[in-house]
Design an enzyme around this catalytic site. Structure first.
Site, PDB file in Angstrom:
ATOM      1  N   CYS A 123       3.725  -3.263   3.550  1.00 45.56           N
ATOM      2  CA  CYS A 123       3.751  -3.957   2.255  1.00 45.56           C
ATOM      3  C   CYS A 123       5.067  -4.706   2.074  1.00 45.56           C
ATOM      4  O   CYS A 123       6.138  -4.089   2.083  1.00 45.56           O
ATOM      5  CB  CYS A 123       3.570  -2.937   1.136  1.00 45.56           C
ATOM      6  N   TRP A 182      -3.983   4.246  -0.567  1.00 43.58           N
ATOM      7  CA  TRP A 182      -2.857   4.704   0.248  1.00 43.58           C
ATOM      8  C   TRP A 182      -2.866   6.223   0.350  1.00 43.58           C
ATOM      9  O   TRP A 182      -3.082   6.925  -0.641  1.00 43.58           O
ATOM     10  CB  TRP A 182      -1.532   4.261  -0.369  1.00 43.58           C
ATOM     11  N   VAL A 184      -3.852   1.171  -7.438  1.00 41.88           N
ATOM     12  CA  VAL A 184      -2.833   2.114  -6.965  1.00 41.88           C
ATOM     13  C   VAL A 184      -1.999   1.393  -5.919  1.00 41.88           C
ATOM     14  O   VAL A 184      -2.466   1.130  -4.808  1.00 41.88           O
ATOM     15  CB  VAL A 184      -3.479   3.380  -6.391  1.00 41.88           C
ATOM     16  N   VAL A 204       1.903   0.305  -3.967  1.00 47.49           N
ATOM     17  CA  VAL A 204       3.275   0.571  -3.562  1.00 47.49           C
ATOM     18  C   VAL A 204       4.043  -0.742  -3.728  1.00 47.49           C
ATOM     19  O   VAL A 204       3.445  -1.813  -3.676  1.00 47.49           O
ATOM     20  CB  VAL A 204       3.353   1.046  -2.090  1.00 47.49           C
ATOM     21  N   TYR A 214      -1.333 -15.459   1.099  1.00 42.25           N
ATOM     22  CA  TYR A 214      -2.451 -14.710   0.536  1.00 42.25           C
ATOM     23  C   TYR A 214      -3.432 -15.643  -0.164  1.00 42.25           C
ATOM     24  O   TYR A 214      -4.648 -15.465  -0.087  1.00 42.25           O
ATOM     25  CB  TYR A 214      -1.938 -13.647  -0.437  1.00 42.25           C
TER      26      TYR A 214
END
Length: 329
Positions: free
Chosen positions: A63, A96, A130, A132, A194
């Site tokens: 990430c 994750w 969810v 990170v 992206y």
């Protein structure tokens, strides 16, 4: 107090499918708003004071948002002040997860098997993305920040009292200019690949890919006569740009079709990227194998075979010749 260490069961796409909170096939890029936006401050005026040993960072090596926080911790010499857990780079529909593996492992702080458990412990009603990085507060037993837009900045500024490396990544006299460049980097460069990869139409893709490479052209020209984005000073802006450059040729150019040019085709950006990589904080925070496995395995609508490509063969250790550049902005 020790916790019972648990790990998630193996990845199982047949049973759980891919993780699809946003960016579904045929949908334009749409990032979820961070749910927890508390700031970490030196004086605690935010309600969360910077203290050694209090905070734990949940991160993922692939990430880019996580990556810039882990680089900042190493650059500042804060790895013993803010601890880190790395999740498995491969996620199925459960999101994750903590599994034993090379350069990732179980959650030694809370014993969570899935990162979703940290979100549920923070808000039992939580039912959204969810993500990170997520910063956990041991004192209050909750996630205090998953705001990727500011977390690395707080890590770069709030913990100076305990930093073992004297590097100011967010100098007061440059903050307005750095913030302006951060916005440019986020909208035009970081999200650019992206938006290409998740473009819902040929027309949208053509627009996004041109916009992305126009931005890269601007940055290549900016770096022609100066070592870093702000002359001879390494700042957080360099960290933010670098995590995109590190992923570009190995993933974005092929997986997201961001292929008008490669970073190796830019004389200044490619030398700049190698210059940063050859600093231990950048190199030791980077795992190209995890980066490639994550993207090529977890987006089946883009890569249905889940085959991870062998290349490209890039020499990140080649001389960069930028040490003599000290020019201003």
């Amino acid at each position: 107090m020790s916790v019972a260490v648990r790990t998630a069961s193996p990845v199982d796409f047949d049973e759980f499918g891919p993780y699809l909170p946003k960016n579904r096939a045929g949908q334009p890029l749409q990032r979820a708003e961070p749910a927890f936006r508390n700031r970490i401050t030196t004086d605690g005026s935010s309600g969360f004071r910077a203290e050694p040993g209090r905070y734990h960072l949940y991160a993922a090596a692939p990430c880019p948002f996580s990556h810039r926080s882990t680089i900042v911790l190493r650059l500042k010499g804060l790895t013993d002040v803010v601890s880190v857990s790395l999740v498995d780079p491969i996620r199925d529909g459960r999101g994750w997860a903590f599994r034993e593996g090379e350069r990732h492992g179980p959650d030694e702080v809370n014993g969570f098997a899935y990162l979703s458990e940290a979100y549920e412990a923070t808000d039992p009603e939580y039912d959204s993305h969810v993500s990170v990085p997520a910063l956990w507060d041991r004192r209050t037993g909750r996630i205090v920040c998953n705001d990727y837009r500011v977390l690395s900045t707080d890590l770069a500024t709030a913990f100076d009292e305990w930093a073992t490396e004297d590097v100011d990544l967010y100098p007061a006299g440059l903050r307005t200019e750095i913030d302006e460049l951060h916005e440019f980097l986020y909208t035009r460069v970081h999200d650019g690949p992206y938006r290409c990869g998740f473009a819902p139409s040929q027309e949208a893709y053509e627009r996004e890919v041109r916009d992305l490479f126009e931005a890269l052209d601007v940055l290549d020209a900016r770096l022609a006569g100066q070592r870093y984005l702000f002359g001879d000073r390494l700042t957080e802006a360099d960290v933010r740009l670098w995590v995109t450059l590190a992923r570009f040729d190995v993933v974005y150019a092929t997986h997201f079709k961001a292929n008008l040019r490669r970073i190796v085709d830019y004389p200044h950006l490619w030398a700049y990227a190698r210059d940063l990589y050859q600093r231990p904080a950048f190199r030791e925070s980077t795992d190209f194998a995890q980066i490639k496995r994550h993207y090529f395995v977890t987006h089946p609508w883009l890569n249905p075979t889940r085959i991870v490509p062998a290349g490209p063969d890039l020499d990140w250790t080649a001389p960069h010749g930028r040490a003599t550049l000290t020019g201003g902005r």
